[in-house]
Design an enzyme around this catalytic site. Sequence first.
Site, short mmCIF file in Angstrom:
data_model
loop_
_atom_site.label_atom_id
_atom_site.label_comp_id
_atom_site.label_asym_id
_atom_site.label_seq_id
_atom_site.Cartn_x
_atom_site.Cartn_y
_atom_site.Cartn_z
N LYS A 177 0.88 -1.17 0.00
CA LYS A 177 0.00 0.00 0.00
C LYS A 177 0.92 1.23 0.00
CE LYS A 177 -2.03 2.94 1.97
NZ LYS A 177 -1.76 4.36 1.63
N GLU A 253 9.42 1.71 10.95
CA GLU A 253 10.44 2.74 10.77
C GLU A 253 9.70 4.06 10.79
OE1 GLU A 253 12.35 1.30 7.14
OE2 GLU A 253 13.64 0.03 8.35
N CYS A 287 13.66 11.03 6.40
CA CYS A 287 13.54 10.79 7.85
C CYS A 287 14.86 10.98 8.56
CB CYS A 287 13.04 9.36 8.06
SG CYS A 287 14.12 8.13 7.34
N GLU A 389 8.86 16.95 14.88
CA GLU A 389 9.35 16.71 13.53
C GLU A 389 8.61 17.64 12.56
OE1 GLU A 389 8.11 13.11 11.44
OE2 GLU A 389 10.19 12.80 10.85
P1 NAD Z 1 2.11 8.60 7.25
O1 NAD Z 1 2.30 7.86 8.53
O2 NAD Z 1 1.09 9.66 7.22
O3 NAD Z 1 1.70 7.59 6.08
C1 NAD Z 1 2.53 6.49 5.74
C2 NAD Z 1 1.67 5.41 5.10
O4 NAD Z 1 0.75 4.90 6.06
C3 NAD Z 1 0.82 5.91 3.94
O5 NAD Z 1 0.81 4.91 2.95
C4 NAD Z 1 -0.55 6.07 4.56
O6 NAD Z 1 -1.61 5.98 3.65
C5 NAD Z 1 -0.56 4.91 5.53
N1 NAD Z 1 -1.48 5.05 6.65
C6 NAD Z 1 -1.85 6.18 7.29
N2 NAD Z 1 -2.68 5.87 8.32
C7 NAD Z 1 -2.82 4.53 8.33
C8 NAD Z 1 -3.56 3.61 9.15
N3 NAD Z 1 -4.30 4.01 10.20
N4 NAD Z 1 -3.46 2.29 8.86
C9 NAD Z 1 -2.71 1.86 7.84
N5 NAD Z 1 -2.02 2.68 7.02
C10 NAD Z 1 -2.06 4.00 7.26
O7 NAD Z 1 3.53 9.14 6.85
P2 NAD Z 1 3.91 10.07 5.61
O8 NAD Z 1 3.38 11.44 5.88
O9 NAD Z 1 3.54 9.37 4.37
O10 NAD Z 1 5.51 10.09 5.70
C11 NAD Z 1 6.24 10.99 6.48
C12 NAD Z 1 6.63 10.35 7.80
O11 NAD Z 1 7.34 9.14 7.55
C13 NAD Z 1 7.58 11.20 8.62
O12 NAD Z 1 7.21 11.12 9.98
C14 NAD Z 1 8.94 10.53 8.42
O13 NAD Z 1 9.88 10.73 9.45
C15 NAD Z 1 8.52 9.10 8.35
N6 NAD Z 1 9.54 8.30 7.67
C16 NAD Z 1 10.29 7.45 8.41
C17 NAD Z 1 11.30 6.70 7.80
C18 NAD Z 1 12.17 5.74 8.58
O14 NAD Z 1 12.85 4.94 7.94
N7 NAD Z 1 12.19 5.80 9.89
C19 NAD Z 1 11.50 6.82 6.44
C20 NAD Z 1 10.71 7.71 5.72
C21 NAD Z 1 9.72 8.44 6.34
O1 6OD Z 2 18.43 4.39 2.78
C1 6OD Z 2 17.56 3.63 3.20
O2 6OD Z 2 17.56 2.44 3.04
C2 6OD Z 2 16.46 4.17 3.94
N1 6OD Z 2 15.66 3.26 4.52
C3 6OD Z 2 16.29 5.48 3.99
C4 6OD Z 2 15.25 6.09 4.68
C5 6OD Z 2 15.01 7.38 4.53
C6 6OD Z 2 13.92 7.98 5.18
O3 6OD Z 2 13.30 8.94 4.76
#
Ligand code: NAD
Ligand code: 6OD
Length: 485
Positions: A177, A253, A287, A389
């Site tokens: 998804k 993550e 992230c 954040e």
């Molecule tokens: P988000 O949590 O809003 O959405 C992520 C995904 O989850 C989307 O596909 C969304 O449709 C889905 N989703 C939302 N609510 C849901 C629910 N209740 N059940 C199931 N699925 C659901 O995040 P975003 O805005 O898309 O991305 C930004 C965030 O992601 C930031 O907080 C960023 O730090 C984090 N992020 C973390 C990492 C990591 O590796 N730690 C990497 C990239 C992004």
């Molecule tokens: O480099 C990667 O494998 C990784 N998971 C990066 C994540 C970035 C987050 O926004």
Amino acid sequence: MSDILNFIDGAYVAGGGRWFDVVNPATGQPHARASEAAEADVDRAVAAARRAMAGPWGRTSEADRTAMLNAIADEIDRRAEDFLAAEIADTGKPLSLAGTVDIPRGAANFRIFAKMIGAEAERLYEMATPDGAGALNYAIRRPKGVVAVISPWNLPLLLMTWKVAPALACGNAVVCKPSEETPSTCALLGEVMRAVGLPDGVFNVVHGFGPGSAGAFLTAHPDVDAITFTGETRTGEAIMKAAAVGTRDISSELGGKNAGVIFADCDLEAAIEGTARSTFTNCGQVCLCTERLYVERPIFDAFVAGLKAKAEALVPGAPFDSATTIGPLISAEHRTKVMGYFETAAADGATVVTGGSAFALPGDHEGGFFVRPTLWTGLAEDSAAVREEVFGPVAHIAPFDSEAEAIALANDTRYGLAATLWTRDLSRAHRVGAALEAGIIWVNTWNLRDLRTAFGGAKQSGIGREGGAYSFDFYSETRNICIKL
Ligand code: NAD
Ligand code: 6OD
């Protein structure tokens, strides 16, 4: 405008939900519409994955899976132009970034896990007569089964393949998804899977949103064996609750508020250059980006001036313009959120070193979601812009006077994804590196990633680790077999 369909059991299909627009953030205009999967579509995708596991895919040899993953990587490379166009339309990110990071890395994720399949199968434990009981113990790996993969919008193909590749390497079937903001490259992966002959049902894609939509239907589905998620911490908490029903395994993550700690003994030029990357890459929407910078007092002014110059030298612009070095935020909604922090930082008494506003590019990109790279000083540590954040091209810069103070400041957060440390003192690098409470610590660099290393967050930045052997541990079950000799 093109139509983006769900990919279920090897076929592209419209879902029973509504159609929703996919907007190009560089123009603010829709470039495609996507078909939302209804609950019945998610059921069909999960059932297709389950059937695939019961068929030949559930018994594929390591050699066949290695060949399949390498073929997927080759096909992504062959279709690189299509993937680039799709990713750039969804995210507005510069070609210079998508062409060197997002798309090549989508292929690299399959290659690295293909390479590890054989070695990981052999990373088994054997204990002959361990306690004098006359037994031989050995372990085998088995796929978890049907894995739900849920990903965010910031690095769409990269983060989706980061999970799909090891899941397939371990022999699972997946239902993906992607983010509703960026469905295009994941949809395109279906064509890749068909081209390389992956059996129907092994790779499925459902489009839609979170609550009340495909994301929630998928994570609540009783026939999903494990859930792997990247996104916001709050979403991670909701998904953990869904995973608890039926005791399904979860890897998450999540968000971050990463610190950069810059000591006076660093190579100042390299630290400024590296911090400009760690703060502004992908318009701060990684992230791993640093949003809190702690700089030792003797170099504070020089560092702030140097980083300001780097921020102001960034060239916002159209993705395909070779001069562009920074793109837009992902959506109007996200821009409103980021601008909210511009306001609270100002209200909390920040000195705006540079930036702090939105702006419009001329011409076709007038409606894009652009904001200026922004640096603040002078905020208290409890200001919202320092604690929460933002996920934009922003950082707050504060001085420190001792190593202990720097460690305390960097660790004073509920998050713990990544930290960056700049020093020429080797002992200090080891000492401070070990004291920083984060899953990933970079010294004198940022985002230098060996895909075999552990990736994941401490505290509220996630649960578990992925990467290399850690991914094999999550995406497979280890079974111990004990034979009486
Ligand atoms: P988000 O949590 O809003 O959405 C992520 C995904 O989850 C989307 O596909 C969304 O449709 C889905 N989703 C939302 N609510 C849901 C629910 N209740 N059940 C199931 N699925 C659901 O995040 P975003 O805005 O898309 O991305 C930004 C965030 O992601 C930031 O907080 C960023 O730090 C984090 N992020 C973390 C990492 C990591 O590796 N730690 C990497 C990239 C992004
Ligand atoms: O480099 C990667 O494998 C990784 N998971 C990066 C994540 C970035 C987050 O926004």
